[in-house]
Design a protein around this motif. Structure first.
Motif, short mmCIF file in Angstrom:
data_model
loop_
_atom_site.label_atom_id
_atom_site.label_comp_id
_atom_site.label_asym_id
_atom_site.label_seq_id
_atom_site.Cartn_x
_atom_site.Cartn_y
_atom_site.Cartn_z
N ARG A 140 0.68 -0.91 -0.08
CA ARG A 140 0.07 0.38 -0.10
C ARG A 140 0.71 1.13 0.18
O ARG A 140 2.04 1.33 0.66
CB ARG A 140 -0.89 0.39 1.12
CG ARG A 140 -1.84 -1.57 1.12
CD ARG A 140 -3.00 -0.99 2.36
NE ARG A 140 -4.09 -2.18 2.43
CZ ARG A 140 -4.35 -2.91 2.52
NH1 ARG A 140 -3.00 -3.61 3.36
NH2 ARG A 140 -5.02 -3.68 2.53
N GLY A 141 0.36 2.23 -0.15
CA GLY A 141 0.97 3.43 -0.29
C GLY A 141 0.60 4.14 1.06
O GLY A 141 -0.05 4.00 1.84
N ARG A 142 1.76 4.99 1.26
CA ARG A 142 2.49 6.04 2.61
C ARG A 142 0.85 6.45 2.71
O ARG A 142 0.59 6.35 4.72
CB ARG A 142 2.84 7.04 2.04
CG ARG A 142 3.21 7.78 3.45
CD ARG A 142 4.16 8.91 3.32
NE ARG A 142 5.56 8.19 2.86
CZ ARG A 142 6.50 8.45 2.14
NH1 ARG A 142 5.47 8.86 0.62
NH2 ARG A 142 7.80 7.73 2.21
N THR A 143 0.16 6.30 2.21
CA THR A 143 -1.46 7.67 2.18
C THR A 143 -2.59 6.29 3.33
O THR A 143 -2.33 6.48 4.46
CB THR A 143 -2.25 7.96 2.02
OG1 THR A 143 -1.06 9.28 1.26
CG2 THR A 143 -3.19 9.26 2.19
N GLU A 144 -2.10 5.59 2.50
CA GLU A 144 -3.20 4.35 2.63
C GLU A 144 -2.82 3.95 4.20
O GLU A 144 -3.04 3.40 5.11
CB GLU A 144 -3.40 3.59 2.09
CG GLU A 144 -3.58 3.42 0.75
CD GLU A 144 -3.84 2.70 -0.10
OE1 GLU A 144 -5.44 1.75 -0.83
OE2 GLU A 144 -3.08 2.32 -0.71
N ILE A 145 -1.53 3.63 4.62
CA ILE A 145 -0.43 3.09 5.61
C ILE A 145 -0.39 3.79 7.20
O ILE A 145 -0.92 3.74 7.60
CB ILE A 145 1.22 3.01 5.42
CG1 ILE A 145 0.66 1.42 4.27
CG2 ILE A 145 1.43 2.40 7.07
CD1 ILE A 145 2.39 1.24 3.21
N ALA A 146 -0.63 5.07 6.68
CA ALA A 146 -0.93 6.07 7.91
C ALA A 146 -2.42 6.56 8.06
O ALA A 146 -2.41 6.59 9.40
CB ALA A 146 -0.16 7.71 7.30
N ALA A 147 -3.50 5.94 7.13
CA ALA A 147 -4.48 5.85 7.55
C ALA A 147 -5.02 4.39 8.89
O ALA A 147 -5.89 4.56 9.72
CB ALA A 147 -5.76 5.81 6.07
N PHE A 148 -4.12 3.75 9.11
CA PHE A 148 -4.12 2.79 9.85
C PHE A 148 -3.54 3.66 11.24
O PHE A 148 -4.28 2.97 12.38
CB PHE A 148 -3.13 1.87 10.01
CG PHE A 148 -3.62 0.53 9.10
CD1 PHE A 148 -4.75 0.13 8.74
CD2 PHE A 148 -2.22 0.67 7.80
CE1 PHE A 148 -5.46 -0.41 7.17
CE2 PHE A 148 -2.70 -0.40 6.33
CZ PHE A 148 -3.65 -0.95 6.31
N GLY A 199 7.18 9.20 13.51
CA GLY A 199 5.96 8.81 13.07
C GLY A 199 6.59 7.54 12.14
O GLY A 199 7.72 6.93 12.47
N LEU A 200 5.74 8.00 10.87
CA LEU A 200 5.54 6.33 9.61
C LEU A 200 6.96 6.97 9.09
O LEU A 200 6.77 7.84 8.47
CB LEU A 200 4.49 6.62 9.14
CG LEU A 200 4.34 5.89 7.80
CD1 LEU A 200 3.87 4.20 8.91
CD2 LEU A 200 2.88 5.54 7.09
N VAL A 201 8.16 5.83 9.02
CA VAL A 201 8.39 6.66 8.03
C VAL A 201 9.42 4.52 7.63
O VAL A 201 8.73 3.78 7.95
CB VAL A 201 10.73 6.40 9.03
CG1 VAL A 201 9.86 8.49 9.41
CG2 VAL A 201 10.69 5.67 10.56
N PRO A 202 10.32 4.46 6.54
CA PRO A 202 10.84 3.63 6.33
C PRO A 202 11.19 2.59 7.75
O PRO A 202 11.98 3.46 8.65
CB PRO A 202 11.92 3.37 5.35
CG PRO A 202 11.44 5.32 4.53
CD PRO A 202 10.72 5.43 5.83
#
Length: 279
Positions: free
Chosen positions: A234-242, A252-255
């Motif tokens: 999934r893309g970053r935006t979809e993963i961030a939604a979790f 935050g959300l990073v590799p």
């Protein structure tokens, strides 16, 4: 089936709630292939063949496997040492290896309580390796599917005190829930069952090109044609939604390779990681 419960060195058998575990060694399986990529021995020739083919298409996958494991160690250490969390619910456990969640947590706090969850027959076979709790703490293993979060919560409550903070570990598991809406609902229901101060620990593969994920698409197409279970990125935006509604721990959300790692040596991998706390 609950494989067992270790309390102060005593293992007791749980009652079977499902049919006997059946290993299919004719088709490559994610748990065994992942084990092969991180240097484990619990895999078969069919797993090795698929693993080598995927690695040939997408060489960074070995780095992803190692980075995901190293992220787990940093995240558990942070939560146990800096946040004082003493309970861990690890969904999508995978095959036991060096430095499993309970080993890391109980080195810091021997009284830590850990529940592992997986529905993979080969993981169930090896589950006793996950039940080596420190005498002061507890480990348990639940044979359950991530798609049944209510059952996971109900059975985890036999071991964990769900009125106290819990670290919900979901490393590389939501990518096996192909429908994004269903995956978000699973996370929402699990987080809703946990009290304030709990944490979600997440990793997820991505197609995003800025972190080297372009090759994931073809590699996953090959995987889905030749191995099991099917997977998606999934893309970053979809993963961030979790992580919606939760407070992300810096950075935050990073590799996942770069989450609280030495920036001088941590190259990005196409697998995002994050730790987020429930307000």
């Amino acid at each position: 089936m609950t494989a067992g419960n270790q309390k102060g060195g005593d293992v007791t058998e749980g009652s079977p709630t499902a049919g006997p575990a059946r290993l299919n060694t004719s088709v490559a399986h994610n748990a065994r292939v992942w084990n092969y990529w991180i240097g484990g021995k619990d895999n078969y020739e069919v797993d090795q063949q698929v693993a080598e083919h995927v690695a040939g298409m997408f060489p960074v996958i070995r780095d992803v496997a190692r980075a995901d494991r190293e992220f787990l160690a940093r995240a558990v250490t942070f939560l146990a040492a800096e946040r004082g969390i003493r309970q861990f619910l690890d969904i999508g456990t995978g095959l036991p290896t060096v430095d499993n969640t309970h080993e890391i947590a109980q080195r810091i706090a021997p009284e830590s309580r850990i529940v592992y969850v997986d529905n993979d027959p080969i993981v169930l076979v090896h589950a006793r390796s996950l039940l080596t709790s420190a005498p002061e703490g507890v480990t348990d293993y639940i044979d359950a599917d991530v798609r049944d979060p209510d059952a996971i919560v109900r059975r985890a409550a036999d071991t964990l005190d769900l009125t106290r903070p819990v670290a919900l570990m979901m490393l590389g598991i939501l990518n096996f829930v192909l429908d994004t809406g269903e995956a978000r609902d699973i996370v929402r229901r699990l987080v809703a069952a946990l009290p304030s101060g709990s944490a979600l620990v997440l990793t997820h593969p991505t197609y995003d090109g800025d972190v080297g994920g372009e090759g994931n698409r073809a590699a996953m197409e090959f995987w889905n044609a030749h191995a099991t279970p099917p997977i998606t990125a999934r893309g970053r935006t979809e993963i961030a939604a979790f992580l919606d509604g939760l407070d992300r721990v810096e950075p935050g959300l990073v590799p996942c390779s770069q989450w609280r790692a030495d920036p001088a040596v941590a190259a990005p991998v196409p697998q995002f990681g994050a730790v987020a706390v429930k307000p």
